[in-house]
Design an enzyme around this catalytic site. Structure first.
Site, PDB file in Angstrom:
ATOM      1  N   PHE A  24     -35.203 -85.455  91.299  1.00  0.00           N
ATOM      2  CA  PHE A  24     -33.905 -84.846  91.645  1.00  0.00           C
ATOM      3  C   PHE A  24     -33.368 -84.089  90.438  1.00  0.00           C
ATOM      4  O   PHE A  24     -33.247 -84.644  89.342  1.00  0.00           O
ATOM      5  CB  PHE A  24     -32.906 -85.928  92.073  1.00  0.00           C
ATOM      6  CG  PHE A  24     -31.555 -85.362  92.426  1.00  0.00           C
ATOM      7  CD1 PHE A  24     -31.362 -84.711  93.640  1.00  0.00           C
ATOM      8  CD2 PHE A  24     -30.490 -85.453  91.534  1.00  0.00           C
ATOM      9  CE1 PHE A  24     -30.119 -84.169  93.958  1.00  0.00           C
ATOM     10  CE2 PHE A  24     -29.247 -84.913  91.846  1.00  0.00           C
ATOM     11  CZ  PHE A  24     -29.063 -84.275  93.066  1.00  0.00           C
ATOM     12  N   GLY A  25     -33.028 -82.805  90.642  1.00  0.00           N
ATOM     13  CA  GLY A  25     -32.455 -81.979  89.574  1.00  0.00           C
ATOM     14  C   GLY A  25     -31.021 -81.615  89.902  1.00  0.00           C
ATOM     15  O   GLY A  25     -30.702 -81.275  91.048  1.00  0.00           O
ATOM     16  N   TYR A  26     -30.146 -81.696  88.897  1.00  0.00           N
ATOM     17  CA  TYR A  26     -28.721 -81.407  89.118  1.00  0.00           C
ATOM     18  C   TYR A  26     -28.169 -80.412  88.098  1.00  0.00           C
ATOM     19  O   TYR A  26     -27.029 -79.968  88.218  1.00  0.00           O
ATOM     20  CB  TYR A  26     -27.905 -82.709  89.041  1.00  0.00           C
ATOM     21  CG  TYR A  26     -28.112 -83.418  87.715  1.00  0.00           C
ATOM     22  CD1 TYR A  26     -29.151 -84.349  87.566  1.00  0.00           C
ATOM     23  CD2 TYR A  26     -27.321 -83.128  86.611  1.00  0.00           C
ATOM     24  CE1 TYR A  26     -29.375 -84.959  86.354  1.00  0.00           C
ATOM     25  CE2 TYR A  26     -27.551 -83.740  85.396  1.00  0.00           C
ATOM     26  CZ  TYR A  26     -28.579 -84.660  85.273  1.00  0.00           C
ATOM     27  OH  TYR A  26     -28.797 -85.251  84.052  1.00  0.00           O
ATOM     28  N   GLY A  27     -28.952 -80.087  87.068  1.00  0.00           N
ATOM     29  CA  GLY A  27     -28.481 -79.169  86.017  1.00  0.00           C
ATOM     30  C   GLY A  27     -29.430 -77.993  85.927  1.00  0.00           C
ATOM     31  O   GLY A  27     -29.688 -77.313  86.926  1.00  0.00           O
ATOM     32  N   SER A  28     -30.013 -77.807  84.744  1.00  0.00           N
ATOM     33  CA  SER A  28     -30.930 -76.668  84.597  1.00  0.00           C
ATOM     34  C   SER A  28     -32.169 -76.813  85.476  1.00  0.00           C
ATOM     35  O   SER A  28     -32.830 -75.827  85.796  1.00  0.00           O
ATOM     36  CB  SER A  28     -31.333 -76.482  83.134  1.00  0.00           C
ATOM     37  OG  SER A  28     -32.105 -77.575  82.685  1.00  0.00           O
ATOM     38  N   GLU A  99     -36.623 -82.725  78.497  1.00  0.00           N
ATOM     39  CA  GLU A  99     -35.402 -83.536  78.627  1.00  0.00           C
ATOM     40  C   GLU A  99     -35.275 -84.571  77.498  1.00  0.00           C
ATOM     41  O   GLU A  99     -34.555 -85.549  77.640  1.00  0.00           O
ATOM     42  CB  GLU A  99     -35.415 -84.257  79.989  1.00  0.00           C
ATOM     43  CG  GLU A  99     -35.591 -83.350  81.194  1.00  0.00           C
ATOM     44  CD  GLU A  99     -34.439 -82.369  81.392  1.00  0.00           C
ATOM     45  OE1 GLU A  99     -33.298 -82.728  81.075  1.00  0.00           O
ATOM     46  OE2 GLU A  99     -34.695 -81.242  81.836  1.00  0.00           O
TER      47      GLU A  99
HETATM   48  C1  SIN Z   1     -31.317 -81.864  85.416  1.00  0.00           C
HETATM   49  O1  SIN Z   1     -31.158 -80.647  85.518  1.00  0.00           O
HETATM   50  O2  SIN Z   1     -31.568 -82.553  86.425  1.00  0.00           O
HETATM   51  C2  SIN Z   1     -31.254 -82.562  84.094  1.00  0.00           C
HETATM   52  C3  SIN Z   1     -30.405 -81.909  83.080  1.00  0.00           C
HETATM   53  C4  SIN Z   1     -30.886 -80.562  82.642  1.00  0.00           C
HETATM   54  O3  SIN Z   1     -32.077 -80.416  82.321  1.00  0.00           O
HETATM   55  O4  SIN Z   1     -30.104 -79.615  82.595  1.00  0.00           O
END
Ligand code: SIN
Length: 187
Positions: A24-28, A99
């Site tokens: 699951f990704g929520y940011g970049s 990460e």
């Molecule tokens: C994510 O995107 O899920 C983790 C945080 C990031 O790499 O920005």
């Protein structure tokens, strides 16, 4: 200060033996999918909320002038929407490196917007990691983002690209959109 989590993440054996794992990704990870994936699906996780409370010393800032990037903080009843990727275990070597500044793999239930759910992994930088910056007013966060840059580019681009991606997915995130608005006014 940086806090390299690669070794800890490599010891995570929860999905050993699996040929495919949901991430699951929520940011970049929403707007910069620089890794191979089998498929991706809009999804959400429960009881977490997205916040720009994590310091970035390696991507969007430097050791002496960290930027701010997204992490998740626990919030009962909250829902964090993002993108789920079905990947093979080999991809984790790349992701653990990407990460590494404080993010730990956590097993979590991922709910697909089209229906159904699967247990998978998410990278979360918790408040006890050395790079955690914590809560600040959105205007202060915008000021820090406006003045930060690192090897992966301007901190501003991270915020703006994420806001665009969320909007394209039809998602609302008042915290992200407020920082975006402050950034536009600071220009
Ligand atoms: C994510 O995107 O899920 C983790 C945080 C990031 O790499 O920005």
């Amino acid at each position: 200060m940086s806090h390299n989590t690669i070794a800890i993440n490599q010891r995570m054996d929860k999905f050993d033996g699996h040929h495919r794992v949901w991430l699951f990704g929520y940011g970049s990870l929403i707007f910069k999918a620089d890794f191979p994936f089998i498929e991706r699906r809009p999804a959400h996780i429960d009881n977490w909320t997205r916040r720009f409370w994590q310091g970035s010393h390696d991507h969007r800032g430097t050791e002496t002038a960290p930027g701010r990037v997204a992490t998740l903080v626990p919030q009962e009843g909250a829902r964090c929407a993002g993108m789920a990727y079905l990947i093979t275990p080999e991809v984790f070597a790349h992701l653990d490196h990407r990460e590494k500044n404080g993010y730990l793999r956590l097993a979590i239930d991922i709910h697909f917007e089209a229906g159904g759910s699967e247990e998978g992994l998410v990278y979360i930088a918790t408040e006890d990691n050395a790079a955690f910056l914590g809560e600040a007013p959105e205007l202060d966060i915008a000021r820090q983002i406006a003045s930060s840059r690192g090897p992966s580019g301007a901190n501003r681009d991270y915020l703006v690209d994420l806001a665009h991606a969320l909007r394209e997915m039809g998602l609302d995130d008042p915290h992200v959109f407020e920082i975006e608005q402050h950034l536009a006014q600071l220009d």
